[in-house]
Design an enzyme around this catalytic site. Structure first.
Site, PDB file in Angstrom:
ATOM      1  N   ASP A  58       0.886  -1.161   0.000  1.00 24.85           N
ATOM      2  CA  ASP A  58       0.000   0.000   0.000  1.00 24.85           C
ATOM      3  C   ASP A  58       0.919   1.204   0.000  1.00 24.85           C
ATOM      4  OD1 ASP A  58      -1.554   2.204   0.643  1.00 24.85           O
ATOM      5  OD2 ASP A  58      -2.708   1.182   2.191  1.00 24.85           O
ATOM      6  N   VAL A  59       0.944   1.944  -1.084  1.00 24.04           N
ATOM      7  CA  VAL A  59       1.947   3.000  -1.240  1.00 24.04           C
ATOM      8  C   VAL A  59       1.791   4.136  -0.236  1.00 24.04           C
ATOM      9  CG1 VAL A  59       2.333   2.502  -3.683  1.00 24.04           C
ATOM     10  CG2 VAL A  59       0.596   4.202  -3.025  1.00 24.04           C
ATOM     11  N   ASN A  85       4.005   3.984 -10.176  1.00 22.73           N
ATOM     12  CA  ASN A  85       2.907   3.830 -11.135  1.00 22.73           C
ATOM     13  C   ASN A  85       1.534   3.767 -10.468  1.00 22.73           C
ATOM     14  OD1 ASN A  85       1.601   2.913 -13.751  1.00 22.73           O
ATOM     15  ND2 ASN A  85       1.366   1.035 -12.542  1.00 22.73           N
ATOM     16  N   TYR A 150      -7.721  14.400  -9.119  1.00 26.20           N
ATOM     17  CA  TYR A 150      -6.680  13.753  -9.915  1.00 26.20           C
ATOM     18  C   TYR A 150      -5.717  14.790 -10.498  1.00 26.20           C
ATOM     19  CZ  TYR A 150      -4.747  10.150 -13.012  1.00 26.20           C
ATOM     20  OH  TYR A 150      -3.921   9.253 -13.649  1.00 26.20           O
ATOM     21  N   LYS A 154      -1.672  15.260  -9.715  1.00 31.15           N
ATOM     22  CA  LYS A 154      -0.678  15.114 -10.770  1.00 31.15           C
ATOM     23  C   LYS A 154       0.114  16.397 -11.004  1.00 31.15           C
ATOM     24  CE  LYS A 154      -1.417  10.778 -11.813  1.00 31.15           C
ATOM     25  NZ  LYS A 154      -0.378   9.739 -11.610  1.00 31.15           N
ATOM     26  N   THR A 185      -7.433   1.478 -20.170  1.00 35.75           N
ATOM     27  CA  THR A 185      -7.548   0.798 -18.886  1.00 35.75           C
ATOM     28  C   THR A 185      -8.896   1.186 -18.284  1.00 35.75           C
ATOM     29  OG1 THR A 185      -6.688   2.549 -17.441  1.00 35.75           O
ATOM     30  CG2 THR A 185      -5.064   1.142 -18.573  1.00 35.75           C
TER      31      THR A 185
END
Length: 245
Positions: A58-59, A85, A150, A154, A185
């Protein structure tokens, strides 16, 4: 095309379409692959073949990052390459997105990358240097309605990439970013299956295959890109050009 023989790479978000593709392509290029994800990591490692290891990660957890690096070093020695990623996307406008979801997006996309760099750098110093690739997005170069969380994450990731590139340069650790366009995706579609960003009027009027974006990431991580750090590689099918029809 690329030769990563003797190199060890850790890929976060490895169970996703792009992460799985990266794991396979790095393995095919001779790398020792650590496929890291919250689930299905062993399956990805098995699919990659070669010298591959699946680890839970879990990042957003410092503890799990430490464990992932420790397992990497135990199996393969110091880490050479980190691919940040892992990503989370939640649709919502500035006024409508729940605050806890906004924070979750930032925790995954930004804090996760920070923790990854922080955990990987000491291992890379042992290796004599390394390469870090942050998988960013066209959302880090522009914005779209309904993607406020998002896009915010980013855009902030761009600052992290450049700051880390400066801080780690003298350790022979390169830090770069790849900005993909729309990849084929599940993240490209809303819950009803509609495209989040239409691509019909782009110069290249289709979504990218994960393998096409993986090629850019492998190049950026490779010694063929050894003179680049703090750079942003755009692979967007002409999205940033705007509509052509």
């Amino acid at each position: 095309m690329f030769d990563f023989t003797g190199k060890t790479v850790l890929i976060t978000g490895a169970s996703g379409a792009l992460g799985t593709t990266l794991s396979v392509q790095f393995a095919q290029a001779g790398a020792n692959v650590v496929a890291a994800s919250r689930s299905h990591y062993d399956e990805v490692a098995e699919k990659a073949g070669g010298n591959s290891l699946g680890v839970r990660l879990d990042v957003t957890s410092e503890t799990e990052w430490a464990e992932a690096i420790a397992r990497t070093e135990e199996r393969f020695g110091p880490l050479d390459i980190l691919i940040n990623n892992a990503a989370y996307l939640r649709i919502g406008t500035t006024e409508s997105i729940p605050l806890d979801e906004f924070r979750r997006v930032l925790d995954t996309n930004l804090t996760g990358a920070l923790l990854g760099i922080r955990a990987a750098a000491p291992s890379m110093r042992k290796a004599g240097g390394g390469a870090i690739v942050n998988v960013n997005s066209i959302a880090g170069l522009t914005a779209a309605p309904g993607l406020v969380a998002y896009s915010s994450s980013k855009w902030a990731l761009r600052g992290l990439t450049r700051a880390a590139a400066k801080e780690l340069a003298r350790d022979n650790i390169r830090v770069n970013a790849v900005h993909p366009g729309i990849i084929e995706t599940p993240l490209a579609y809303d819950p009803d299956g509609n495209p989040i960003v239409p691509v019909d009027n782009l110069a290249v009027p289709r979504n990218a295959a994960p393998a096409e974006i993986a090629d850019f990431i492998l190049f950026t991580a490779s010694d063929q890109a050894r003179f680049a750090t703090g750079s942003e590689v755009l692979a967007d099918g002409g999205y940033m050009l705007g509509a052509i029809a």
